[in-house]
Design a protein around this motif. Sequence first.
Motif, PDB file in Angstrom:
ATOM      1  N   SER A   1       0.827  -1.213   0.000  1.00 33.28           N
ATOM      2  CA  SER A   1       0.000   0.000   0.000  1.00 33.28           C
ATOM      3  C   SER A   1       0.856   1.256   0.000  1.00 33.28           C
TER       4      SER A   1
ATOM      5  N   VAL B   1       2.157   1.867  -3.419  1.00 37.54           N
ATOM      6  CA  VAL B   1       1.127   2.417  -4.309  1.00 37.54           C
ATOM      7  C   VAL B   1       0.958   3.913  -4.036  1.00 37.54           C
TER       8      VAL B   1
ATOM      9  N   SER C   1       3.826   5.902  -5.326  1.00 38.47           N
ATOM     10  CA  SER C   1       3.832   6.042  -6.790  1.00 38.47           C
ATOM     11  C   SER C   1       2.865   7.134  -7.232  1.00 38.47           C
ATOM     12  N   VAL C   2       1.709   7.227  -6.559  1.00 37.00           N
ATOM     13  CA  VAL C   2       0.774   8.327  -6.859  1.00 37.00           C
ATOM     14  C   VAL C   2       1.433   9.649  -6.477  1.00 37.00           C
TER      15      VAL C   2
ATOM     16  N   CYS D   1      -5.228   2.982  -9.070  1.00 38.09           N
ATOM     17  CA  CYS D   1      -4.678   2.727  -7.728  1.00 38.09           C
ATOM     18  C   CYS D   1      -5.796   2.631  -6.696  1.00 38.09           C
TER      19      CYS D   1
ATOM     20  N   GLN E   1      -6.562  -0.591  -4.396  1.00 40.59           N
ATOM     21  CA  GLN E   1      -6.611  -0.490  -2.943  1.00 40.59           C
ATOM     22  C   GLN E   1      -7.929  -1.025  -2.394  1.00 40.59           C
TER      23      GLN E   1
ATOM     24  N   ILE F   1      -4.955   9.078  -1.500  1.00 40.46           N
ATOM     25  CA  ILE F   1      -4.972   9.140  -2.970  1.00 40.46           C
ATOM     26  C   ILE F   1      -5.853  10.296  -3.436  1.00 40.46           C
TER      27      ILE F   1
END
Length: 192
Positions: free
Chosen positions: A106, A109, A112-113, A154, A158, A180
């Motif tokens: 998580s 992820v 990366s965002v 993403c 999730q 996010i």
Amino acid sequence: LKEVDFMKESNLDLIACARKVVEGVADEDVGKHIVHREDILDNVQKEVTEFLGSIMSKRLAYDLSERARRLLRITDELESVSDEGAAILRVVKRLRKQKEKMSEVSVAVLLSVHDRVADFARKITPLIRSPRVAIDLENLQAESREIHEFARECRRVQLGRVGPEDPGSSVRVLGELDIINAYERIRSYYLN
């Protein structure tokens, strides 16, 4: 214009601090810095708005009036970016308080965002100037759409992490989705 430049640089710093928070390597000082800087940027926006409002209450040439309106909009968008940095900090603190720990997957992820949005912010920041500089708006909009689609994917991934084998997963995943979404709003503010 100097205050707008200060806001631009402060936001890049806040975005870098938000990465440390998400990554789990931020100490208490980073959190205090985010909250303090967000308060400062609230005040800067208020002062810029009051200053430009007093100028705009007088009779101005169209081009000056347009520049003042543009600066008002820019300061509003930049102040909103700082709000999202503080929102990310609040989500991570809430998860810690509830004894929820994000998995390595998580965190990867979310980072990366973050990295895609931070790159976008660094690309757009030099373009935020007055008078306006020539920009390739079509290219920026295309990149923004790509980041938006990436963030949507993403979010979908999730949500797939919620499961009966992990009773706390729904609370944790909702927090991750909040992060996010904060990055998505940051992307949108920079595009605006």
